[in-house]
Design an enzyme around this catalytic site. Structure first.
Site, PDB file in Angstrom:
ATOM      1  N   ARG A 249       0.860  -1.183   0.000  1.00  0.00           N
ATOM      2  CA  ARG A 249       0.000   0.000   0.000  1.00  0.00           C
ATOM      3  C   ARG A 249       0.895   1.231   0.000  1.00  0.00           C
ATOM      4  O   ARG A 249       1.547   1.541   0.987  1.00  0.00           O
ATOM      5  CB  ARG A 249      -0.913  -0.043   1.234  1.00  0.00           C
ATOM      6  CG  ARG A 249      -1.565   1.285   1.571  1.00  0.00           C
ATOM      7  CD  ARG A 249      -2.569   1.154   2.696  1.00  0.00           C
ATOM      8  NE  ARG A 249      -2.064   0.541   3.908  1.00  0.00           N
ATOM      9  CZ  ARG A 249      -1.365   1.159   4.851  1.00  0.00           C
ATOM     10  NH1 ARG A 249      -1.005   2.433   4.691  1.00  0.00           N
ATOM     11  NH2 ARG A 249      -0.975   0.521   5.941  1.00  0.00           N
ATOM     12  N   HIS A 253      -2.948   4.311   5.393  1.00  0.00           N
ATOM     13  CA  HIS A 253      -4.104   3.426   5.553  1.00  0.00           C
ATOM     14  C   HIS A 253      -5.388   4.102   5.071  1.00  0.00           C
ATOM     15  O   HIS A 253      -6.170   3.526   4.322  1.00  0.00           O
ATOM     16  CB  HIS A 253      -4.244   3.029   7.024  1.00  0.00           C
ATOM     17  CG  HIS A 253      -5.450   2.212   7.331  1.00  0.00           C
ATOM     18  ND1 HIS A 253      -5.609   0.925   6.873  1.00  0.00           N
ATOM     19  CD2 HIS A 253      -6.561   2.500   8.047  1.00  0.00           C
ATOM     20  CE1 HIS A 253      -6.771   0.443   7.296  1.00  0.00           C
ATOM     21  NE2 HIS A 253      -7.364   1.380   8.000  1.00  0.00           N
ATOM     22  N   TYR A 262       5.196   4.617  11.168  1.00  0.00           N
ATOM     23  CA  TYR A 262       5.490   3.196  11.305  1.00  0.00           C
ATOM     24  C   TYR A 262       6.214   2.577  10.107  1.00  0.00           C
ATOM     25  O   TYR A 262       6.495   1.379  10.105  1.00  0.00           O
ATOM     26  CB  TYR A 262       4.206   2.401  11.590  1.00  0.00           C
ATOM     27  CG  TYR A 262       3.084   2.600  10.582  1.00  0.00           C
ATOM     28  CD1 TYR A 262       3.040   1.866   9.396  1.00  0.00           C
ATOM     29  CD2 TYR A 262       2.072   3.516  10.828  1.00  0.00           C
ATOM     30  CE1 TYR A 262       2.021   2.042   8.479  1.00  0.00           C
ATOM     31  CE2 TYR A 262       1.038   3.692   9.921  1.00  0.00           C
ATOM     32  CZ  TYR A 262       1.007   2.959   8.756  1.00  0.00           C
ATOM     33  OH  TYR A 262      -0.013   3.140   7.850  1.00  0.00           O
TER      34      TYR A 262
END
Length: 350
Positions: A249, A253, A262
């Site tokens: 991805r 998100h 992260y």
């Protein structure tokens, strides 16, 4: 063992695999067109969140090969069970793009007609739609139909109990269902290494007696070939099939996420080198099936598609506030009746 996936993800663009046929050039060109249009749609939808036209949008940039491969591998009479991140798959399936974005706009309804499109509402709770897919596939088989259900999930969904229940039920009843796990490396911010220590997520099918495979999710040719094989297996009475697609991805998100907390820029840059659209484009050009003129036509079509979506999404939707209370219960509870009365009183006071 016949259920074991390949030891490494199946690839076709750079290293042909004798176990899986290379899709015909026209199929690959159709996939390329859909991927280019899908990425432009995805970018436009992301922009619409910044304009306040969408409440939220989960981008699938970088996962186009999985999205398009899923939509192209099933027939018009088959069923698709998507997640919240699978808008490009729905657009590729031919569903009106504004209807696809209706739920993400904040409406109570998914926006499109489920029975006629044979596409379930986009599912936000993880893995719950896998059980729905299995139930529908089993029901269709009992009716003597050759319908296949394709359930799309992310890597995080494989940690949910519903996923395992769905695999077990599907295997026991040999339901004609295909599970496609888009392993994009993270369940929001949780990396795969903190979710599972299995050799691959595809290996999770073995314990249930489910045929499994893993594929390079950024190789559109391999994704299409593996999924078509899985769909044919399910349709032919072979039972369920689990496919894990290794992808990434590229965006956060959702628009509300800060992915920089992260994952590193270097990691993202490494995956950019494996961009699914670029890889398929290079293959088509080297094989003589794509030239600059055709690429420009496809790009122009994608821009036209995005412009139409943008224009239509600028129109204010006609909403009825009372719809908030419809279809919550067959018989409204006293609390809902009271709240609806309060709403009506406020409307009359305007």
């Amino acid at each position: 063992m016949e259920w074991l996936p390949s030891p490494t993800p199946v690839r076709l663009l750079e290293q042909p695999d004798p176990s899986y046929p290379m899709p015909a050039p026209e199929r690959l060109l159709a996939a390329y067109r859909a991927m280019v249009v899908g990425r432009r749609f995805d970018a436009q939808a992301t922009t619409l969140t910044k304009q306040g036209r969408l409440a939220v949008y989960p981008s699938s940039r970088g996962q186009e090969a999985c999205q398009v491969g899923a939509a192209l591998s099933i027939g018009a009479d088959d069923w698709l069970f998507p997640t919240y991140r699978d808008s490009v798959a729905l657009v590729t399936r031919g569903i009106d793009p504004v209807q696809v974005l209706t739920l993400l706009r904040g409406d109570w309804h998914c926006g499109y007609d489920v029975p006629s499109t044979r596409t379930a509402p986009q599912c936000t709770p993880l893995a719950t739609q896998t059980l729905h897919a299995v139930g529908l596939a089993h029901g269709e088989a009992r009716k003597g139909r050759d319908t296949v259900a394709l359930a799309l999930i992310g890597d995080g969904a494989t940690s949910e109990g519903d996923f395992h229940e769905a695999l077990n039920f599907a295997a026991v009843f040999r339901a004609p269902v295909v599970f496609l796990v888009q392993n994009n490396g993270y369940a929001i911010s949780v990396p795969l290494a903190k979710q599972s220590v299995a050799p691959s997520l595809a290996h999770k099918g073995i314990g249930y007696g489910v045929h499994s495979e893993q594929v390079d999710g950024n190789d559109a040719a391999a994704v299409l070939s593996v999924l078509e094989t899985a769909v044919a297996h399910a349709r032919g009475g072979g039972g369920p099939f689990l496919v894990e697609a290794h992808t990434y991805r590229m965006e956060p998100h959702t628009n509300a996420d800060d992915a920089g907390r992260y994952r590193s820029p270097d990691e993202v840059e490494r995956w950019k080198q494996r961009d699914p659209i670029d890889r398929l484009g290079r293959h088509l050009r080297q094989a003589g099936h794509l030239d600059d003129a055709e690429a420009e036509r496809i790009s122009a079509a994608a821009e036209e598609f995005a412009a139409e979506v943008r224009t239509r999404m600028q129109e204010e939707p006609v909403v009825e506030p009372a719809d908030l209370f419809r279809h919550v219960y067959a018989e409204p509870t006293p609390q809902l009746v009271e709240q609806l009365a309060q709403l009506r009183a406020e409307q009359e006071a305007l």
